[in-house]
Design a protein around this motif. Structure first.
Motif, PDB file in Angstrom:
ATOM      1  N   ALA A 128       0.823  -1.205   0.000  1.00  0.00           N
ATOM      2  CA  ALA A 128       0.000   0.000   0.000  1.00  0.00           C
ATOM      3  C   ALA A 128       0.859   1.258   0.000  1.00  0.00           C
ATOM      4  O   ALA A 128       0.574   2.226  -0.720  1.00  0.00           O
ATOM      5  CB  ALA A 128      -0.934   0.000   1.205  1.00  0.00           C
ATOM      6  N   THR A 129       1.915   1.260   0.805  1.00  0.00           N
ATOM      7  CA  THR A 129       2.801   2.419   0.864  1.00  0.00           C
ATOM      8  C   THR A 129       3.482   2.652  -0.481  1.00  0.00           C
ATOM      9  O   THR A 129       3.571   3.787  -0.965  1.00  0.00           O
ATOM     10  CB  THR A 129       3.861   2.229   1.959  1.00  0.00           C
ATOM     11  OG1 THR A 129       3.206   1.992   3.209  1.00  0.00           O
ATOM     12  CG2 THR A 129       4.746   3.456   2.075  1.00  0.00           C
ATOM     13  N   ALA A 130       3.942   1.568  -1.104  1.00  0.00           N
ATOM     14  CA  ALA A 130       4.567   1.694  -2.420  1.00  0.00           C
ATOM     15  C   ALA A 130       3.569   2.207  -3.449  1.00  0.00           C
ATOM     16  O   ALA A 130       3.904   3.042  -4.299  1.00  0.00           O
ATOM     17  CB  ALA A 130       5.130   0.345  -2.856  1.00  0.00           C
ATOM     18  N   GLY A 131       2.327   1.712  -3.369  1.00  0.00           N
ATOM     19  CA  GLY A 131       1.315   2.155  -4.317  1.00  0.00           C
ATOM     20  C   GLY A 131       0.959   3.616  -4.152  1.00  0.00           C
ATOM     21  O   GLY A 131       0.780   4.340  -5.147  1.00  0.00           O
ATOM     22  N   LEU A 132       0.871   4.080  -2.908  1.00  0.00           N
ATOM     23  CA  LEU A 132       0.545   5.480  -2.672  1.00  0.00           C
ATOM     24  C   LEU A 132       1.695   6.400  -3.082  1.00  0.00           C
ATOM     25  O   LEU A 132       1.488   7.442  -3.707  1.00  0.00           O
ATOM     26  CB  LEU A 132       0.204   5.695  -1.194  1.00  0.00           C
ATOM     27  CG  LEU A 132      -1.104   5.056  -0.703  1.00  0.00           C
ATOM     28  CD1 LEU A 132      -1.254   5.256   0.801  1.00  0.00           C
ATOM     29  CD2 LEU A 132      -2.300   5.628  -1.429  1.00  0.00           C
ATOM     30  N   VAL A 140      -2.159  -0.271  -5.178  1.00  0.00           N
ATOM     31  CA  VAL A 140      -2.980  -0.044  -3.983  1.00  0.00           C
ATOM     32  C   VAL A 140      -4.063  -1.114  -3.880  1.00  0.00           C
ATOM     33  O   VAL A 140      -4.331  -1.644  -2.795  1.00  0.00           O
ATOM     34  CB  VAL A 140      -3.603   1.364  -4.014  1.00  0.00           C
ATOM     35  CG1 VAL A 140      -4.569   1.544  -2.842  1.00  0.00           C
ATOM     36  CG2 VAL A 140      -2.516   2.431  -3.956  1.00  0.00           C
ATOM     37  N   VAL A 141      -4.690  -1.448  -4.995  1.00  0.00           N
ATOM     38  CA  VAL A 141      -5.699  -2.513  -4.998  1.00  0.00           C
ATOM     39  C   VAL A 141      -5.071  -3.842  -4.574  1.00  0.00           C
ATOM     40  O   VAL A 141      -5.674  -4.632  -3.844  1.00  0.00           O
ATOM     41  CB  VAL A 141      -6.353  -2.639  -6.382  1.00  0.00           C
ATOM     42  CG1 VAL A 141      -7.239  -3.884  -6.453  1.00  0.00           C
ATOM     43  CG2 VAL A 141      -7.172  -1.398  -6.699  1.00  0.00           C
ATOM     44  N   GLY A 142      -3.847  -4.088  -5.011  1.00  0.00           N
ATOM     45  CA  GLY A 142      -3.156  -5.308  -4.614  1.00  0.00           C
ATOM     46  C   GLY A 142      -2.977  -5.409  -3.112  1.00  0.00           C
ATOM     47  O   GLY A 142      -3.098  -6.492  -2.529  1.00  0.00           O
ATOM     48  N   SER A 143      -2.726  -4.283  -2.456  1.00  0.00           N
ATOM     49  CA  SER A 143      -2.573  -4.300  -1.000  1.00  0.00           C
ATOM     50  C   SER A 143      -3.877  -4.671  -0.308  1.00  0.00           C
ATOM     51  O   SER A 143      -3.882  -5.294   0.756  1.00  0.00           O
ATOM     52  CB  SER A 143      -2.102  -2.927  -0.505  1.00  0.00           C
ATOM     53  OG  SER A 143      -3.121  -1.945  -0.647  1.00  0.00           O
ATOM     54  N   MET A 144      -5.000  -4.315  -0.915  1.00  0.00           N
ATOM     55  CA  MET A 144      -6.303  -4.667  -0.337  1.00  0.00           C
ATOM     56  C   MET A 144      -6.562  -6.162  -0.418  1.00  0.00           C
ATOM     57  O   MET A 144      -7.166  -6.753   0.484  1.00  0.00           O
ATOM     58  CB  MET A 144      -7.412  -3.914  -1.065  1.00  0.00           C
ATOM     59  CG  MET A 144      -7.253  -2.408  -1.116  1.00  0.00           C
ATOM     60  SD  MET A 144      -8.485  -1.675  -2.203  1.00  0.00           S
ATOM     61  CE  MET A 144      -7.841  -0.008  -2.395  1.00  0.00           C
ATOM     62  N   VAL A 145      -6.123  -6.776  -1.498  1.00  0.00           N
ATOM     63  CA  VAL A 145      -6.350  -8.210  -1.684  1.00  0.00           C
ATOM     64  C   VAL A 145      -5.579  -9.013  -0.640  1.00  0.00           C
ATOM     65  O   VAL A 145      -6.040 -10.051  -0.162  1.00  0.00           O
ATOM     66  CB  VAL A 145      -5.942  -8.633  -3.107  1.00  0.00           C
ATOM     67  CG1 VAL A 145      -6.099 -10.135  -3.296  1.00  0.00           C
ATOM     68  CG2 VAL A 145      -6.778  -7.883  -4.146  1.00  0.00           C
ATOM     69  N   ILE A 146      -4.413  -8.522  -0.263  1.00  0.00           N
ATOM     70  CA  ILE A 146      -3.552  -9.251   0.662  1.00  0.00           C
ATOM     71  C   ILE A 146      -4.081  -9.208   2.087  1.00  0.00           C
ATOM     72  O   ILE A 146      -3.996 -10.184   2.832  1.00  0.00           O
ATOM     73  CB  ILE A 146      -2.119  -8.674   0.609  1.00  0.00           C
ATOM     74  CG1 ILE A 146      -1.525  -8.852  -0.790  1.00  0.00           C
ATOM     75  CG2 ILE A 146      -1.230  -9.327   1.652  1.00  0.00           C
ATOM     76  CD1 ILE A 146      -0.211  -8.124  -0.984  1.00  0.00           C
ATOM     77  N   ALA A 147      -4.653  -8.080   2.489  1.00  0.00           N
ATOM     78  CA  ALA A 147      -5.006  -7.862   3.896  1.00  0.00           C
ATOM     79  C   ALA A 147      -6.121  -8.806   4.354  1.00  0.00           C
ATOM     80  O   ALA A 147      -7.200  -8.820   3.775  1.00  0.00           O
ATOM     81  CB  ALA A 147      -5.436  -6.416   4.093  1.00  0.00           C
ATOM     82  N   PRO A 148      -5.903  -9.576   5.426  1.00  0.00           N
ATOM     83  CA  PRO A 148      -6.921 -10.517   5.939  1.00  0.00           C
ATOM     84  C   PRO A 148      -7.829  -9.850   6.964  1.00  0.00           C
ATOM     85  O   PRO A 148      -7.803 -10.182   8.160  1.00  0.00           O
ATOM     86  CB  PRO A 148      -6.062 -11.610   6.577  1.00  0.00           C
ATOM     87  CG  PRO A 148      -4.853 -10.875   7.089  1.00  0.00           C
ATOM     88  CD  PRO A 148      -4.619  -9.713   6.139  1.00  0.00           C
ATOM     89  N   LEU A 149      -8.655  -8.914   6.532  1.00  0.00           N
ATOM     90  CA  LEU A 149      -9.416  -8.095   7.471  1.00  0.00           C
ATOM     91  C   LEU A 149     -10.880  -8.489   7.604  1.00  0.00           C
ATOM     92  O   LEU A 149     -11.587  -7.924   8.452  1.00  0.00           O
ATOM     93  CB  LEU A 149      -9.342  -6.616   7.047  1.00  0.00           C
ATOM     94  CG  LEU A 149      -7.969  -5.952   7.190  1.00  0.00           C
ATOM     95  CD1 LEU A 149      -8.037  -4.517   6.693  1.00  0.00           C
ATOM     96  CD2 LEU A 149      -7.513  -5.985   8.638  1.00  0.00           C
ATOM     97  N   ALA A 250     -10.946  -4.020   3.254  1.00  0.00           N
ATOM     98  CA  ALA A 250      -9.551  -3.574   3.242  1.00  0.00           C
ATOM     99  C   ALA A 250      -9.404  -2.229   2.550  1.00  0.00           C
ATOM    100  O   ALA A 250      -8.558  -1.412   2.930  1.00  0.00           O
ATOM    101  CB  ALA A 250      -8.678  -4.621   2.555  1.00  0.00           C
ATOM    102  N   ALA A 251     -10.233  -1.970   1.536  1.00  0.00           N
ATOM    103  CA  ALA A 251     -10.169  -0.686   0.830  1.00  0.00           C
ATOM    104  C   ALA A 251     -10.488   0.475   1.757  1.00  0.00           C
ATOM    105  O   ALA A 251      -9.987   1.589   1.570  1.00  0.00           O
ATOM    106  CB  ALA A 251     -11.141  -0.694  -0.349  1.00  0.00           C
TER     107      ALA A 251
END
Length: 445
Positions: A128-132, A140-149, A250-251
């Motif tokens: 997410a930090t890299a995407g921002l 950024v969307v990829g970071s949402m897929v990873i997060a187990p929330l 996650a988004a």
């Protein structure tokens, strides 16, 4: 549909069978031979809608020591089963509805082990930090897929309405720690990026589009979190795709948390406060939406291997979430109002500029762009200046034009303004490019 197996304590066989007979359940019975305090094992299929009421009826016959196993069943071929399904469908739709007992289990299953949870969130924070920083929506969307929330975001609300204190506590702890981990990781990565001289778009890190929308959020941001909470509960209770809903949750949490860390690393306290406000608002929105959806759907404890009704605690948490959300929504409302005012100001400015350029003395000069520039006082900003870009073929500057534009805007907008006019000299095609940019500034009145 479900297949249930109940290991009956000694002396409770007749009570259990009476309940099953009353419900017209087709069951099979066998002896329990382990030598423990159980006498029989009864097995039977049930449609999803019948699981909760049957288990609630069994709770009334005092079999708290019974062992109950609920598993999925693919197909049941039985006239008796069809009769039970018709009975519990109430003559209406035969749609899916997960029982409270199964719902609690599913919420626990979607909550990973704590070490795995932390590792996955750290990976999500890095992405997410890299995407921002790179202004990349895809990353950024990829970071949402990873997060187990999904599990933690819903476990607290499920624990509240079902009276499961352990599940409620675990849900809240996972949520708070998860957000803290993402923020801390983003602060560290942001500091490394800053020390390395990585400043996208210039000195102001917030000019990055993916970052700017999260440090100055408006009321529309709440809708995303509310929708995520409602969809998350529906996915668990109605069998929808949990993975997609998990991305939605996650988004609402991962990118804003990463934005807090990045802006904090850059020393932008106001922007960090705006992003953190969005994180808290989204957390409250997800929980209040999930809690409300569960309550409306009728997931209220009535006694079966559960606890006594939890109406008071549910209303207490709903009130806390609601009041907190209303308090934090106030600055978001101010930002939303500013967005509307900015849009109206741009429309009024365009009307005023067009009226000025329609005059004969400004023939050949055309409006190129109007931009309402806000100040850097995050998160609640205000209008700093209006920048008007015009193009013409004659060399500039043109002081009378700037004066006329200022008066036209002041008349229509009706407030003290700072107006900048950028006069761009255009060249005929085929000539050598010799563009001039003149920026006369009309002082604020």
């Amino acid at each position: 549909m479900r297949y249930l197996e109940i290991t009956i304590p000694e002396g409770r066989r007749r009570a259990v069978l009476d309940v099953l007979d009353e419900a017209s359940v087709d069951y099979v019975m066998s002896d329990e031979t382990s030598g423990e305090k159980y006498s029989d094992v009864v097995r039977f299929p049930l449609p999803n809608r019948a699981v909760e009421p049957v288990l609630d009826d069994l709770a009334q016959v005092d079999i708290e020591d019974a062992r109950v196993v609920v598993i999925n069943a693919e197909t049941v071929i039985s006239e008796e089963f069809d009769a039970v399904r018709d009975r519990y469908s109430g003559g209406g739709a035969k749609g899916e509805r997960t029982s409270r007992q199964v719902l609690r289990t599913k919420a626990d299953e979607f909550t990973p082990a704590f070490p795995i949870y932390i590792v996955m969130l750290l990976i999500s924070a890095v992405v997410a930090t890299a995407g921002l920083l790179g202004d990349s929506p895809a990353v950024v969307v990829g970071s949402m897929v990873i997060a187990p929330l999904l599990g933690p975001a819903l476990a607290a609300s499920i624990g509240i309405v079902t009276g499961d204190d352990d599940l409620r506590r675990e849900g809240f702890i996972y949520q708070f720690i998860g957000v803290a981990v993402v923020i801390a990781a983003s602060v560290g990565l942001g500091l490394l990026a800053r020390l390395a001289g990585f400043e996208p778009g210039g000195v102001d890190i917030v000019v990055v589009a993916e970052l700017e929308e999260r440090v100055s959020p408006n009321l529309l941001s709440i809708l995303v979190a509310l929708g995520a909470g409602i969809a998350g509960i529906l996915s668990l209770t109605r069998g929808f795709s949990e993975a997609i809903v998990g991305v939605m949750i996650a988004a609402a949490l991962i990118p804003p948390s990463a934005a807090v860390g990045i802006t904090a690393a850059w020393g932008m306290d106001g922007a960090a406060l705006g992003a953190f406000t969005l994180v808290v608002v989204n957390l409250l929105s997800i929980n209040v939406a999930a809690l409300g959806t569960l309550w409306v759907a009728g997931y209220r404890p009535q006694g079966m291997f559960d606890v006594s009704p939890t109406r008071r605690s549910t209303l207490t948490y709903a009130t806390i979430f609601g009041v907190g959300l209303l308090v934090l929504a106030a600055p978001l409302a101010s930002i939303t109002l500013l967005d509307f005012q900015t849009t109206q100001m741009e429309a009024s400015a365009e009307e005023g500029v067009e009226s000025v350029l329609a005059a004969p003395e400004y023939d050949g000069i055309e409006l190129d762009e109007i931009e309402v520039v806000l100040d850097d006082d995050y998160p609640v900003r205000s209008v700093d200046r209006i920048v008007i870009t015009v193009t013409g073929r004659e060399p500039g500057p043109n002081p009378p034009l700037a004066d006329d534009l200022y008066r036209a805007l002041a008349d229509r907008i009706g407030e003290p303004l700072r107006v900048e006019v950028e006069y761009v000299v255009s060249e005929e095609r085929g000539q050598q490019p010799d563009e001039q940019r003149v920026v006369p500034t009309v002082p604020e009145s």
